[in-house]
Write a protein that holds these residues in place. Structure first.
Motif, PDB file in Angstrom:
ATOM      1  N   ILE A 131     -13.825  -2.949  24.974  1.00 12.74           N
ATOM      2  CA  ILE A 131     -12.919  -3.880  25.661  1.00 12.74           C
ATOM      3  C   ILE A 131     -12.044  -3.128  26.657  1.00 12.74           C
ATOM      4  N   ARG A 132     -11.504  -1.985  26.246  1.00 13.13           N
ATOM      5  CA  ARG A 132     -10.672  -1.181  27.159  1.00 13.13           C
ATOM      6  C   ARG A 132     -11.490  -0.681  28.350  1.00 13.13           C
ATOM      7  N   ALA A 159      -1.481 -14.511  29.525  1.00 11.18           N
ATOM      8  CA  ALA A 159      -2.668 -13.677  29.723  1.00 11.18           C
ATOM      9  C   ALA A 159      -2.925 -13.348  31.187  1.00 11.18           C
ATOM     10  N   GLN A 216     -12.910  -2.355  20.227  1.00 10.93           N
ATOM     11  CA  GLN A 216     -11.737  -2.219  21.090  1.00 10.93           C
ATOM     12  C   GLN A 216     -11.991  -1.208  22.206  1.00 10.93           C
ATOM     13  N   SER A 242      -8.498 -16.821  21.461  1.00 11.96           N
ATOM     14  CA  SER A 242      -7.686 -15.634  21.731  1.00 11.96           C
ATOM     15  C   SER A 242      -7.738 -15.213  23.198  1.00 11.96           C
ATOM     16  N   GLN A 272     -10.594  -7.948  16.719  1.00 12.13           N
ATOM     17  CA  GLN A 272     -11.801  -7.775  17.529  1.00 12.13           C
ATOM     18  C   GLN A 272     -12.525  -9.115  17.688  1.00 12.13           C
ATOM     19  N   THR A 325     -10.191 -13.002  28.187  1.00 16.47           N
ATOM     20  CA  THR A 325     -10.061 -12.026  29.269  1.00 16.47           C
ATOM     21  C   THR A 325     -11.216 -11.027  29.263  1.00 16.47           C
ATOM     22  N   THR A 326     -11.725 -10.697  28.070  1.00 14.46           N
ATOM     23  CA  THR A 326     -12.883  -9.803  27.999  1.00 14.46           C
ATOM     24  C   THR A 326     -14.133 -10.496  28.533  1.00 14.46           C
ATOM     25  N   ILE A 348      -7.598 -12.186  24.194  1.00 16.46           N
ATOM     26  CA  ILE A 348      -8.436 -10.988  24.331  1.00 16.46           C
ATOM     27  C   ILE A 348      -9.911 -11.369  24.457  1.00 16.46           C
ATOM     28  N   ASN A 396      -2.613  -8.338  23.566  1.00 15.10           N
ATOM     29  CA  ASN A 396      -3.576  -7.658  24.440  1.00 15.10           C
ATOM     30  C   ASN A 396      -4.413  -6.616  23.694  1.00 15.10           C
ATOM     31  N   ASP A 397      -3.803  -5.943  22.724  1.00 14.41           N
ATOM     32  CA  ASP A 397      -4.476  -4.879  21.984  1.00 14.41           C
ATOM     33  C   ASP A 397      -3.694  -4.630  20.701  1.00 14.41           C
ATOM     34  N   GLN A 413     -11.816  -3.177  31.568  1.00 15.07           N
ATOM     35  CA  GLN A 413     -10.649  -3.845  32.134  1.00 15.07           C
ATOM     36  C   GLN A 413     -10.542  -3.719  33.651  1.00 15.07           C
TER      37      GLN A 413
END
Length: 558
Positions: free
Chosen positions: A47-48, A320, A44, A283, A255, A288-289, A285, A212-213, A51
């Motif tokens: 991933i942050r 998203a 995580q 997903s 994750q 987008t990642t 996440i 998103n998280d 962004q």
């Protein structure tokens, strides 16, 4: 010529250590949580950290309505990703995880096929990294806590006749669709009627795939409506105080999983809602990642474009904040023949007339996808029985629809067979032709949204819904849920709710049997026709042929 089976090809794969696959996307080893040598979860924190980067190009792969002849949407997704890497692009693939239900039921596996597969194939089709088990456990923890609250005095004043939260299991089991719980007297609680859905239909699955998280995940879990009081006021998951423990169970499942194709292209495999009873996309996440890490991201939406692509556009893109730069619609000559009235047993001989008669199904999907303002290319997933005349018939028809059909031989040749498709996708994605817009605005009334999908995507004349259903939708609008998108639960085999009607039928009705509010996921599920949220096994399930051989290897997975 005898071709090797998918599992034989997968066993011969030359896999690279997963940290080398991550390095292709600039992921440091410290940001990968390894599950063995060939799969890992993405942290995580990493991933942050990405962004703020610009997004790459997003390519959606969808298909015509599935037929017993096979279409190969996942295979094409994988082949296209490999093809993009072959022509010098930095591409990643995003697909869903496989459910044990259909794996042991009809499909026998879901990781692509031939020389366009994601590996490790056996593990991906079985327990993988345990995400589905975590989702099942979190869902059923909430179920247990609801019944426990009622047993110990019911201070929330839940009306036991109006508990709407069902249990789930990741298996096809028709015996669990409608059951009675808490039989056996006072020590076991208050008897009530309930049932099971398959895990991929769980709202927890949908929430994990749209969150998103972890903070967003817990907030969404808390918003789940689990029951109603006698005055019809809702009781939420947060009222039961289950949202925190559910988040703990889902911490690792949140994750994204990183694996690889046979050609060592990076692949994120995460989440798995069905497209016929849920929103059918991997997903948010993971997607987008991947868009922050790769120049091109190839993702798929389940079943035909009337289900998966519609929900990708109207639900996932909306939630998203993403939009496809190009869409690939997968079709096969064999499926065109079946839509033209040919039985599966008679698909071998050349039949150009049947191909032409079946093409309107493909044409309907082309027009539908274009209505979202995105450019479309058709991928003809090649079968060795296809003749030149049949392929040319499909290409000529697609040209009449203002698009191009590219023959792709990725199943047989891997990326060498998908190079032409990859180049066309790049041409479309970099043309600036995509002007994406959802089918309906947020502020449209819920029933009107249902009618919009039924009339514009299915080409139905009307939606049939009794007063009780219409009143329920109106009640949700008054409660502040009128802005939510619609998630249609409908047969995947037809534009209608009758799975036997192939082609591009018009003049039909869409009967709505039930509506369910998924307040945490953020959509309204509309159950149409005879679709089941708990499938059953077929007469001869794939499980009968799945076993360990004398070498301890798994046999029977496709």
């Amino acid at each position: 010529m005898k071709y090797k089976s998918d599992i034989e090809i997968a066993r011969e794969a030359s896999k690279k250590p997963i940290h080398e696959i991550g390095a292709k996307l600039g992921i440091p080893s410290a940001s990968l949580v390894p599950y063995g040598h060939d799969k890992a979860k993405l942290s995580q924190d990493f991933i942050r950290s990405v962004q703020g980067r610009e997004n790459g190009k997003l390519i959606l792969v969808t298909a015509i309505n599935p037929t017993p002849a096979g279409e190969g949407k996942t295979t094409t997704t994988v082949g296209l990703g490999d093809g993009l890497n072959r022509i010098g692009k930095n591409a990643a693939i995003c697909i869903r995880e496989a459910s044990l239900g259909p794996c042991f039921g009809m499909k026998g596996g879901a990781a692509g096929g031939g020389h366009a597969q994601v590996v490790p194939m056996e593990e991906m089709n079985l327990h993988f990294t345990g995400d589905f088990h975590a989702i099942t456990s979190a869902h059923n923890l909430l179920s247990a806590m609801i019944d426990n609250h009622i047993y110990w005095g019911n201070t929330l004043e839940i009306d036991v006749r109006r508990v709407v939260w069902r249990r789930v299991i990741d298996m096809n089991d028709r015996a669990l669709r409608d059951i009675m719980t808490s039989l056996g007297g006072v020590p076991n609680g208050f008897p009530r009627q309930t049932g099971f859905d398959i895990t991929v239909a769980s709202e927890v699955m949908a929430i994990l795939c749209l969150a998103n998280d972890l903070e967003d995940l817990q907030n969404r879990l808390g918003e789940i409506i689990v029951a109603y009081r006698r005055d019809r006021s809702p009781v939420y998951c947060r009222d039961i105080k289950a949202d925190g423990a559910m988040t703990v169970l889902l911490k690792d499942a949140m994750q994204p999983n990183l694996v690889q194709t046979l050609e060592n292209s990076p692949a994120f495999v995460h989440g798995g809602p069905f497209a016929n009873i849920a929103h059918g996309c991997n997903s948010a996440i993971a997607t987008t990642t991947a868009l922050k890490l790769a120049d091109y991201v190839v993702t798929e939406a389940g079943f035909g474009a009337d289900l998966g692509a519609e929900k990708f556009m109207n639900i996932k893109c909306r939630k998203a904040g993403i939009a496809p730069d190009a869409v690939v619609i997968v079709a096969t000559v064999r499926a065109m023949k079946m839509n033209g009235g040919v039985a599966k047993a008679d698909l071998g001989p050349e039949n150009v007339e049947a191909v032409q008669q079946g093409c309107p199904n493909l044409g309907r999907h082309i027009a539908n996808v274009k209505s979202f303002g995105v450019p479309v290319v058709v991928a003809i997933n090649h079968f060795v029985t296809d003749t030149d005349a049949e392929i040319q018939a499909v290409q000529a028809y697609v040209a009449q629809q203002g698009s191009e059909a590219i023959l792709s031989r990725h199943w047989e040749h891997g990326s060498a067979g998908s190079e032409a498709l990859a180049r066309k996708v790049v041409e479309l994605a970099e043309s600036g032709m995509s002007h994406f817009a959802p089918l309906y605005p947020d502020n449209m009334p819920l029933f009107q949204k249902i009618e919009t999908i039924a009339k514009q995507i299915y080409h139905a004349d009307e939606v049939l819904a009794d007063h009780k259903i219409r009143a329920q939708l109106a009640e949700w609008e008054k409660a502040g849920y009128g802005h939510l998108p619609i998630c249609m639960a409908k047969t995947q085999y037809s534009f209608t709710t009758d799975p036997s009607r192939r082609g591009a039928p018009t003049g039909h009705s869409v009967p709505v049997r039930e509506v369910r509010l998924s307040a945490g996921a953020g959509f309204v599920v509309v159950i149409c026709g005879e679709i089941m949220t708990m499938p059953g096994l077929p007469r001869v399930p794939s499980a009968e042929a799945i076993m360990l051989n004398t070498q301890g290897q798994i046999e029977g997975l496709f």
